[in-house]
Every structure is written in C-alpha cells, then in structure tokens.
Design a protein around this motif. Structure first.
Motif, PDB file in Angstrom:
ATOM      1  N   ALA A  58      62.796 -19.213  39.298  1.00 29.38           N
ATOM      2  CA  ALA A  58      62.098 -18.502  40.248  1.00 29.38           C
ATOM      3  C   ALA A  58      62.771 -17.402  40.235  1.00 29.38           C
ATOM      4  O   ALA A  58      62.458 -16.163  40.518  1.00 29.38           O
ATOM      5  N   GLU A  59      64.172 -17.071  39.519  1.00 28.52           N
ATOM      6  CA  GLU A  59      64.741 -15.843  40.106  1.00 28.52           C
ATOM      7  C   GLU A  59      63.967 -14.585  39.379  1.00 28.52           C
ATOM      8  O   GLU A  59      64.322 -13.382  40.223  1.00 28.52           O
ATOM      9  N   ASN A  60      63.528 -14.764  38.836  1.00 25.55           N
ATOM     10  CA  ASN A  60      62.996 -13.399  38.081  1.00 25.55           C
ATOM     11  C   ASN A  60      61.450 -13.577  38.157  1.00 25.55           C
ATOM     12  O   ASN A  60      61.014 -12.858  37.270  1.00 25.55           O
ATOM     13  N   LEU A  61      61.046 -14.062  38.792  1.00 28.56           N
ATOM     14  CA  LEU A  61      59.500 -14.278  38.108  1.00 28.56           C
ATOM     15  C   LEU A  61      59.439 -13.766  40.173  1.00 28.56           C
ATOM     16  O   LEU A  61      59.440 -14.718  40.705  1.00 28.56           O
ATOM     17  N   ALA A  62      57.969 -13.439  39.395  1.00 31.43           N
ATOM     18  CA  ALA A  62      56.682 -12.872  40.987  1.00 31.43           C
ATOM     19  C   ALA A  62      55.392 -13.666  40.658  1.00 31.43           C
ATOM     20  O   ALA A  62      55.277 -13.574  39.089  1.00 31.43           O
ATOM     21  N   PHE A  63      54.602 -13.589  41.701  1.00 30.70           N
ATOM     22  CA  PHE A  63      53.336 -14.155  41.801  1.00 30.70           C
ATOM     23  C   PHE A  63      52.455 -13.647  42.115  1.00 30.70           C
ATOM     24  O   PHE A  63      52.441 -13.409  43.741  1.00 30.70           O
TER      25      PHE A  63
ATOM     26  N   LEU B 204      63.831 -15.111  28.156  1.00 34.86           N
ATOM     27  CA  LEU B 204      64.287 -13.491  27.092  1.00 34.86           C
ATOM     28  C   LEU B 204      65.157 -12.400  28.161  1.00 34.86           C
ATOM     29  O   LEU B 204      65.501 -11.759  27.703  1.00 34.86           O
ATOM     30  N   VAL B 205      63.996 -12.063  29.372  1.00 32.64           N
ATOM     31  CA  VAL B 205      64.136 -10.895  30.675  1.00 32.64           C
ATOM     32  C   VAL B 205      65.632 -10.504  30.489  1.00 32.64           C
ATOM     33  O   VAL B 205      66.331 -10.131  30.777  1.00 32.64           O
ATOM     34  N   GLY B 206      66.445 -11.875  30.746  1.00 29.44           N
ATOM     35  CA  GLY B 206      67.147 -12.317  31.173  1.00 29.44           C
ATOM     36  C   GLY B 206      67.054 -12.367  33.390  1.00 29.44           C
ATOM     37  O   GLY B 206      66.191 -11.340  33.971  1.00 29.44           O
ATOM     38  N   GLU B 207      68.511 -12.024  34.008  1.00 31.45           N
ATOM     39  CA  GLU B 207      68.497 -11.633  35.672  1.00 31.45           C
ATOM     40  C   GLU B 207      68.203 -10.280  35.865  1.00 31.45           C
ATOM     41  O   GLU B 207      67.545  -9.982  37.117  1.00 31.45           O
ATOM     42  N   ALA B 208      68.868  -9.236  34.873  1.00 33.15           N
ATOM     43  CA  ALA B 208      68.423  -7.821  35.015  1.00 33.15           C
ATOM     44  C   ALA B 208      66.672  -7.697  34.561  1.00 33.15           C
ATOM     45  O   ALA B 208      66.443  -6.620  35.002  1.00 33.15           O
ATOM     46  N   GLY B 209      65.779  -8.536  33.741  1.00 30.55           N
ATOM     47  CA  GLY B 209      64.475  -8.314  33.955  1.00 30.55           C
ATOM     48  C   GLY B 209      63.751  -9.132  35.066  1.00 30.55           C
ATOM     49  O   GLY B 209      63.942  -9.721  36.115  1.00 30.55           O
ATOM     50  N   GLN B 210      62.253  -8.798  34.710  1.00 28.57           N
ATOM     51  CA  GLN B 210      61.358  -9.446  36.035  1.00 28.57           C
ATOM     52  C   GLN B 210      60.144  -9.847  34.812  1.00 28.57           C
ATOM     53  O   GLN B 210      59.500  -8.740  34.034  1.00 28.57           O
ATOM     54  N   VAL B 211      59.501 -10.527  35.419  1.00 26.84           N
ATOM     55  CA  VAL B 211      58.163 -11.036  34.568  1.00 26.84           C
ATOM     56  C   VAL B 211      57.585 -11.614  36.242  1.00 26.84           C
ATOM     57  O   VAL B 211      57.900 -11.971  36.988  1.00 26.84           O
ATOM     58  N   VAL B 212      55.831 -11.178  36.292  1.00 30.40           N
ATOM     59  CA  VAL B 212      55.469 -10.775  36.779  1.00 30.40           C
ATOM     60  C   VAL B 212      53.866 -12.008  36.500  1.00 30.40           C
ATOM     61  O   VAL B 212      53.279 -11.621  35.705  1.00 30.40           O
ATOM     62  N   LEU B 213      53.942 -13.070  36.901  1.00 31.19           N
ATOM     63  CA  LEU B 213      52.603 -13.722  36.445  1.00 31.19           C
ATOM     64  C   LEU B 213      51.527 -13.821  37.349  1.00 31.19           C
ATOM     65  O   LEU B 213      51.396 -14.085  38.698  1.00 31.19           O
TER      66      LEU B 213
ATOM     67  N   ALA C  85      45.905 -13.152  33.752  1.00 29.69           N
ATOM     68  CA  ALA C  85      45.579 -14.285  33.857  1.00 29.69           C
ATOM     69  C   ALA C  85      46.233 -15.766  32.666  1.00 29.69           C
ATOM     70  O   ALA C  85      46.161 -16.352  32.044  1.00 29.69           O
ATOM     71  N   GLY C  86      47.499 -15.641  33.648  1.00 27.91           N
ATOM     72  CA  GLY C  86      48.973 -15.862  33.860  1.00 27.91           C
ATOM     73  C   GLY C  86      48.707 -17.555  33.320  1.00 27.91           C
ATOM     74  O   GLY C  86      49.206 -18.769  32.712  1.00 27.91           O
ATOM     75  N   GLY C  87      48.193 -18.219  34.580  1.00 22.64           N
ATOM     76  CA  GLY C  87      47.840 -19.556  34.303  1.00 22.64           C
ATOM     77  C   GLY C  87      48.420 -19.955  34.603  1.00 22.64           C
ATOM     78  O   GLY C  87      49.212 -19.633  35.861  1.00 22.64           O
ATOM     79  N   THR C  88      48.380 -21.705  33.421  1.00 18.11           N
ATOM     80  CA  THR C  88      49.573 -22.244  34.176  1.00 18.11           C
ATOM     81  C   THR C  88      51.661 -22.237  33.771  1.00 18.11           C
ATOM     82  O   THR C  88      51.889 -22.422  33.681  1.00 18.11           O
ATOM     83  N   GLY C  89      51.520 -20.429  33.529  1.00 21.92           N
ATOM     84  CA  GLY C  89      52.508 -20.371  33.383  1.00 21.92           C
ATOM     85  C   GLY C  89      52.956 -20.271  31.758  1.00 21.92           C
ATOM     86  O   GLY C  89      54.415 -20.200  31.706  1.00 21.92           O
TER      87      GLY C  89
ATOM     88  N   GLY D  72      50.270 -22.668  37.937  1.00 22.21           N
ATOM     89  CA  GLY D  72      51.646 -22.294  37.196  1.00 22.21           C
ATOM     90  C   GLY D  72      53.259 -22.361  38.054  1.00 22.21           C
ATOM     91  O   GLY D  72      54.024 -22.032  36.889  1.00 22.21           O
ATOM     92  N   ARG D  73      52.731 -21.404  39.319  1.00 25.76           N
ATOM     93  CA  ARG D  73      54.095 -21.149  40.297  1.00 25.76           C
ATOM     94  C   ARG D  73      54.534 -22.939  39.999  1.00 25.76           C
ATOM     95  O   ARG D  73      56.188 -22.335  40.419  1.00 25.76           O
ATOM     96  N   ASP D  74      53.952 -24.056  40.354  1.00 27.16           N
ATOM     97  CA  ASP D  74      54.502 -25.188  40.746  1.00 27.16           C
ATOM     98  C   ASP D  74      55.686 -25.962  39.545  1.00 27.16           C
ATOM     99  O   ASP D  74      56.818 -25.636  39.447  1.00 27.16           O
ATOM    100  N   LYS D  75      55.056 -25.147  38.386  1.00 27.83           N
ATOM    101  CA  LYS D  75      55.362 -25.465  37.251  1.00 27.83           C
ATOM    102  C   LYS D  75      56.873 -24.993  37.131  1.00 27.83           C
ATOM    103  O   LYS D  75      57.952 -25.809  37.023  1.00 27.83           O
TER     104      LYS D  75
END
Length: 249
Positions: free
Chosen positions: A112-117, A82-91, A69-73, A102-105
């Motif tokens: 973009a590099e360590n984020l997935a939507f 925080l997680v940097g290049e080696a980590g990943q965040v899923v919104l 429910a990450g909404g607008t991010g 949220g994605r557009d913002k």
C-alpha cells in the motif's frame, strides 16, 4: 450516424458515446474471476508476457509509474517493488469493479505504501503534464474508444525521456497459428467463460475486440503519429501478443 460518430464494440458498430458503458458492463461481469480466467485462457503464459514488459520498462528505484487499465494489479505489484519507498505507482482503471479487485489484492499483499488507486479514463488522464517516468497499458488499449486521443494524453503526462509500453493481443504471423487461434478464441473461450465466469458473451466480445484492434505496424504508426520516438515492437507467442515501446523525446 457517420463513420466519425461510430466505433467498434467487438464486431458491432456502435455510437462512440455508447462504447464506454458497454465495455464497463463486460468488466463488471468478469472482474471477480478475471485473474483465474487469465491463467486458464493463456495457460499462465500471460505472466511471461508481463515479465518481459517489466524488463523493457527501464523502471528503477525512485521512478513514478502509471499503469493504465491496470485491472487486478499484476504489473502494479511488480512495479511497486521495483520503485521502492522513494517511488510511486499509480494503478488506474476506468472500471470501478476491476479497480476494487486490484486494490484489495494489492493491499492484502501489503503493497500500500507507494501505491495510489485512481479511477480514470485513458483518454482524459487526470494528471499534470510530465508526471511519470513510465506508463504501461496491458490488454486495455483495444477497449479504449478513441485510441489516438488516449495515446496523445499518455504522451502529455510522460516526462521527457519517459517510456510508454503497450502490451496487447495482436495478429499472428503464421497462417496456421492464426487459424488455430481463431478456432480457440471463438469456440473454446466463450464456453470457458460460461463455465468459469458465468458469462460467455463477455468473452466472445473479448475475442472479437482483438480482431478489430490495429495490427502491429498500424499501432506502431499510431504511436509515431501521437509523437512518440524510437517506436518498436516485439512479437511474442508468434504474434498472438505484441509489446510496443515508445519514448517521449
């Protein structure tokens, strides 16, 4: 309809099959003005509540984080750094309009590099077991139809030792604060929603949904029943908001 077939949509009792669609209508309506309304409704204090959530998350470089429910991010943006290049965040969000905002913002901010939507329902998370070091859900659990099922699925996709943080409106402890909060919620918020977002009904629903959400101790018990260990909560702004934290043993 039996009690098992129904759930709350604000103060209304509706069929469980209807709630997701009704909630979707609310967030389709408010998505474009959601960030502005958050700042206006809370006087900007929501940023402090989210900062405290980040601090208690224990997230470090290389971690994998799921923001449900990450909404607008707001949280996803901070976790991404925080997680940097080696980590990943899923919104993740069940609502396509909110997820798109949220994605557009976040893309506009170069994150973009360590984020997935992912468009996903908190009750049926489309991830393998033990996928994430940390899961957050901020101001979203009260909109979930079956909260027990959602908590169980969050536990499933957490790694052993991983943390769940639930940031949600709750029950003020002081009777005077509670009375003032009710007056604000039901008198001011719908008017603000009509003037700023062109929608008073959605903000009346949001106020009602807070009142039928489990209180601090009830939610703590629900997390423990789902299998979380070391569950605790922290009241903020006099209990208007509470942050619950639990660990997967």
């Amino acid at each position: 309809m039996t009690e098992k077939d129904t759930t709350h949509f604000g103060y209304r009792e509706v069929n469980k099959d209807e709630k997701a669609g009704l909630v979707a209508g609310v967030f389709d309506s408010v998505a474009q003005r959601y960030d502005l309304m958050n700042d206006l409704m809370s006087g900007g204090i929501h940023r402090l509540w989210k900062r405290f959530t980040i601090e208690l998350s224990g997230v470090r470089p290389g971690h994998s984080v799921l923001d449900i429910a990450g909404g607008t991010g707001d949280l996803a943006a901070k976790f991404s750094r925080l997680v940097g290049e080696a980590g990943q965040v899923v919104l993740a969000d069940i609502n396509y309009a909110m997820l798109t905002v949220g994605r557009d913002k976040l893309l506009d901010h170069g994150l973009a590099e360590n984020l997935a939507f992912v468009q996903a329902d908190a009750q049926y998370l489309p991830f393998p077991d033990a996928s994430f070091d940390c899961i957050t859900i901020a101001f979203g659990l009260r909109n979930v139809t079956d909260k027990d099922q959602a908590l169980g699925d969050m536990l499933r996709v957490l790694k052993p030792g991983g943390r769940l943080l639930v940031l949600e409106f709750s029950k003020p402890k002081n009777p005077l604060l509670s009375k003032a909060y009710d007056a604000y919620s039901f008198s001011v918020l719908p008017v603000m929603g009509r003037l700023v977002a062109g929608d008073s009904d959605s903000y009346r629903y949001l106020a009602e949904s807070i009142r039928v959400h489990p209180d601090q101790d009830t939610l703590k018990g629900m997390m423990e029943d789902a299998g979380f260990a070391r569950v605790e909560y922290h009241n903020m702004t006099g209990g208007v908001v509470a942050l619950h934290r639990g660990v997967k043993a």
